[in-house]
Write a protein that holds these residues in place. Sequence first.
Motif, PDB file in Angstrom:
ATOM      1  N   GLU A  38       0.824  -1.212   0.000  1.00  0.00           N
ATOM      2  CA  GLU A  38       0.000   0.000   0.000  1.00  0.00           C
ATOM      3  C   GLU A  38       0.860   1.264   0.000  1.00  0.00           C
ATOM      4  O   GLU A  38       0.499   2.275  -0.632  1.00  0.00           O
ATOM      5  N   SER A  39       2.004   1.223   0.688  1.00  0.00           N
ATOM      6  CA  SER A  39       2.869   2.401   0.774  1.00  0.00           C
ATOM      7  C   SER A  39       3.733   2.584  -0.468  1.00  0.00           C
ATOM      8  O   SER A  39       4.371   3.631  -0.630  1.00  0.00           O
ATOM      9  N   GLY A  40       3.769   1.569  -1.315  1.00  0.00           N
ATOM     10  CA  GLY A  40       4.587   1.662  -2.516  1.00  0.00           C
ATOM     11  C   GLY A  40       6.066   1.446  -2.268  1.00  0.00           C
ATOM     12  O   GLY A  40       6.902   1.773  -3.122  1.00  0.00           O
ATOM     13  N   ASP A  41       6.403   0.857  -1.126  1.00  0.00           N
ATOM     14  CA  ASP A  41       7.804   0.631  -0.752  1.00  0.00           C
ATOM     15  C   ASP A  41       8.246  -0.746  -1.257  1.00  0.00           C
ATOM     16  O   ASP A  41       8.006  -1.767  -0.617  1.00  0.00           O
ATOM     17  N   VAL A  42       8.919  -0.764  -2.412  1.00  0.00           N
ATOM     18  CA  VAL A  42       9.312  -2.022  -3.041  1.00  0.00           C
ATOM     19  C   VAL A  42      10.275  -2.821  -2.168  1.00  0.00           C
ATOM     20  O   VAL A  42      10.129  -4.037  -2.002  1.00  0.00           O
ATOM     21  N   GLU A  43      11.258  -2.128  -1.598  1.00  0.00           N
ATOM     22  CA  GLU A  43      12.255  -2.831  -0.770  1.00  0.00           C
ATOM     23  C   GLU A  43      11.600  -3.472   0.456  1.00  0.00           C
ATOM     24  O   GLU A  43      11.884  -4.630   0.797  1.00  0.00           O
ATOM     25  N   ALA A  44      10.704  -2.740   1.093  1.00  0.00           N
ATOM     26  CA  ALA A  44      10.007  -3.277   2.277  1.00  0.00           C
ATOM     27  C   ALA A  44       9.120  -4.446   1.887  1.00  0.00           C
ATOM     28  O   ALA A  44       9.003  -5.432   2.636  1.00  0.00           O
ATOM     29  N   ALA A  45       8.483  -4.368   0.718  1.00  0.00           N
ATOM     30  CA  ALA A  45       7.619  -5.458   0.253  1.00  0.00           C
ATOM     31  C   ALA A  45       8.437  -6.709  -0.009  1.00  0.00           C
ATOM     32  O   ALA A  45       8.023  -7.821   0.347  1.00  0.00           O
ATOM     33  N   GLN A  46       9.600  -6.543  -0.642  1.00  0.00           N
ATOM     34  CA  GLN A  46      10.481  -7.689  -0.893  1.00  0.00           C
ATOM     35  C   GLN A  46      10.913  -8.337   0.415  1.00  0.00           C
ATOM     36  O   GLN A  46      10.916  -9.564   0.547  1.00  0.00           O
ATOM     37  N   GLN A  47      11.292  -7.524   1.369  1.00  0.00           N
ATOM     38  CA  GLN A  47      11.740  -8.049   2.666  1.00  0.00           C
ATOM     39  C   GLN A  47      10.601  -8.750   3.393  1.00  0.00           C
ATOM     40  O   GLN A  47      10.803  -9.801   4.023  1.00  0.00           O
ATOM     41  N   ALA A  48       9.402  -8.174   3.310  1.00  0.00           N
ATOM     42  CA  ALA A  48       8.250  -8.754   4.001  1.00  0.00           C
ATOM     43  C   ALA A  48       7.882 -10.112   3.427  1.00  0.00           C
ATOM     44  O   ALA A  48       7.594 -11.059   4.176  1.00  0.00           O
ATOM     45  N   VAL A  49       7.873 -10.234   2.095  1.00  0.00           N
ATOM     46  CA  VAL A  49       7.504 -11.520   1.497  1.00  0.00           C
ATOM     47  C   VAL A  49       8.605 -12.547   1.693  1.00  0.00           C
ATOM     48  O   VAL A  49       8.329 -13.746   1.857  1.00  0.00           O
ATOM     49  N   ALA A  50       9.870 -12.104   1.709  1.00  0.00           N
ATOM     50  CA  ALA A  50      10.979 -13.035   1.955  1.00  0.00           C
ATOM     51  C   ALA A  50      10.901 -13.591   3.375  1.00  0.00           C
ATOM     52  O   ALA A  50      11.129 -14.788   3.609  1.00  0.00           O
ATOM     53  N   LYS A  51      10.555 -12.717   4.329  1.00  0.00           N
ATOM     54  CA  LYS A  51      10.409 -13.173   5.715  1.00  0.00           C
ATOM     55  C   LYS A  51       9.241 -14.146   5.835  1.00  0.00           C
ATOM     56  O   LYS A  51       9.319 -15.138   6.572  1.00  0.00           O
ATOM     57  N   HIS A  52       8.172 -13.866   5.092  1.00  0.00           N
ATOM     58  CA  HIS A  52       6.981 -14.705   5.172  1.00  0.00           C
ATOM     59  C   HIS A  52       7.201 -16.086   4.547  1.00  0.00           C
ATOM     60  O   HIS A  52       6.864 -17.108   5.152  1.00  0.00           O
ATOM     61  N   LEU A  53       7.755 -16.107   3.355  1.00  0.00           N
ATOM     62  CA  LEU A  53       7.912 -17.380   2.644  1.00  0.00           C
ATOM     63  C   LEU A  53       9.128 -18.161   3.112  1.00  0.00           C
ATOM     64  O   LEU A  53       9.150 -19.381   3.016  1.00  0.00           O
ATOM     65  N   GLY A  54      10.166 -17.451   3.593  1.00  0.00           N
ATOM     66  CA  GLY A  54      11.364 -18.130   4.047  1.00  0.00           C
ATOM     67  C   GLY A  54      12.294 -18.469   2.897  1.00  0.00           C
ATOM     68  O   GLY A  54      12.230 -17.892   1.812  1.00  0.00           O
ATOM     69  N   SER A  55      13.159 -19.458   3.123  1.00  0.00           N
ATOM     70  CA  SER A  55      14.132 -19.890   2.125  1.00  0.00           C
ATOM     71  C   SER A  55      14.138 -21.409   2.078  1.00  0.00           C
ATOM     72  O   SER A  55      13.513 -22.079   2.909  1.00  0.00           O
ATOM     73  N   LEU A  56      14.852 -21.975   1.113  1.00  0.00           N
ATOM     74  CA  LEU A  56      14.952 -23.436   1.043  1.00  0.00           C
ATOM     75  C   LEU A  56      15.589 -23.980   2.317  1.00  0.00           C
ATOM     76  O   LEU A  56      15.168 -25.008   2.847  1.00  0.00           O
ATOM     77  N   GLU A  57      16.596 -23.279   2.805  1.00  0.00           N
ATOM     78  CA  GLU A  57      17.278 -23.729   4.028  1.00  0.00           C
ATOM     79  C   GLU A  57      16.324 -23.709   5.224  1.00  0.00           C
ATOM     80  O   GLU A  57      16.319 -24.628   6.043  1.00  0.00           O
ATOM     81  N   SER A  58      15.498 -22.657   5.288  1.00  0.00           N
ATOM     82  CA  SER A  58      14.569 -22.554   6.421  1.00  0.00           C
ATOM     83  C   SER A  58      13.498 -23.636   6.365  1.00  0.00           C
ATOM     84  O   SER A  58      13.032 -24.121   7.404  1.00  0.00           O
ATOM     85  N   LYS A  59      13.095 -24.027   5.142  1.00  0.00           N
ATOM     86  CA  LYS A  59      12.085 -25.082   5.009  1.00  0.00           C
ATOM     87  C   LYS A  59      12.643 -26.423   5.473  1.00  0.00           C
ATOM     88  O   LYS A  59      11.943 -27.216   6.128  1.00  0.00           O
ATOM     89  N   ILE A  60      13.894 -26.693   5.139  1.00  0.00           N
ATOM     90  CA  ILE A  60      14.530 -27.932   5.594  1.00  0.00           C
ATOM     91  C   ILE A  60      14.651 -27.925   7.121  1.00  0.00           C
ATOM     92  O   ILE A  60      14.348 -28.927   7.793  1.00  0.00           O
ATOM     93  N   ALA A  61      15.084 -26.797   7.663  1.00  0.00           N
ATOM     94  CA  ALA A  61      15.230 -26.691   9.121  1.00  0.00           C
ATOM     95  C   ALA A  61      13.886 -26.845   9.817  1.00  0.00           C
ATOM     96  O   ALA A  61      13.775 -27.482  10.868  1.00  0.00           O
ATOM     97  N   GLU A  62      12.844 -26.274   9.209  1.00  0.00           N
ATOM     98  CA  GLU A  62      11.497 -26.355   9.782  1.00  0.00           C
ATOM     99  C   GLU A  62      11.030 -27.793   9.879  1.00  0.00           C
ATOM    100  O   GLU A  62      10.459 -28.218  10.891  1.00  0.00           O
TER     101      GLU A  62
END
Length: 237
Positions: free
Chosen positions: A181-205
């Motif tokens: 909503e704020s139009g902040d691309v960098e914040a949006a990228q960081q937010a979705v990366a935190k939400h979805l995680g990474s391949l390493e985080s999925k294995i650890a989970e």
Amino acid sequence: MANRIYGLLRKLIVEVKLLPGRALSEKEIAALLHVSKTPVREAIIRLSEDGFLKVVPQGGTYVAPIDVQRYMEACFIRFKLEEGAVIEATKRHSFEDIARLKTCLAEQRTAAEDEEFTNFFLLDEEFHRTIFAAARLPGAWSVVNQAKGEMDRMRHLKRVFAVRRTEQVISEHEAIVVAIESGDVEAAQQAVAKHLGSLESKIAELSKNPKIWAYIEQINTRVPKKRAPRGSKTVAE
């Protein structure tokens, strides 16, 4: 009709209502659904191509084992496409898109409070689909949805074992909406990366939940090599 049967069987497999090793009979499915065997056969072929069914020559058709490698590949596809979609949604969203995302968030909170976890899962799907719609990339969501079947099977397994993070998911969704909503691309990228995680985080989970690993190993050994005896139950009630 073939699409409807495909959707029904895929849903039962993804929701782990049809376990790995469960035999499927074209004839019995056709009889239960009051259709000819042709659309059933077409649906089975598609599910086999998707990796959900295993066809044993002269031995029958069975629900395929849960494949951790396919799970990781599905995670990779989703991570990459959804990151791109969030960037585009941040740039191209409309007021109506934000309203739909906020409505979905409100419904997620209600579902979590009422412990309606199946509905929460469906609302989670709707939330992410809406991001792709806001990015003007609905076709890309279709690609993600097709690819993430093994992810969804694993997510439903976690639900069976009461491995839930509903409050955290809602909080992460809120951060994504605020950034878009704020139009902040960098914040949006960081937010979705935190939400979805990474391949390493999925294995650890997964490694933190040995009961799920043990269950996967147990049910994956059920895939037989011969067709189930005539008259045995081969589809979910």
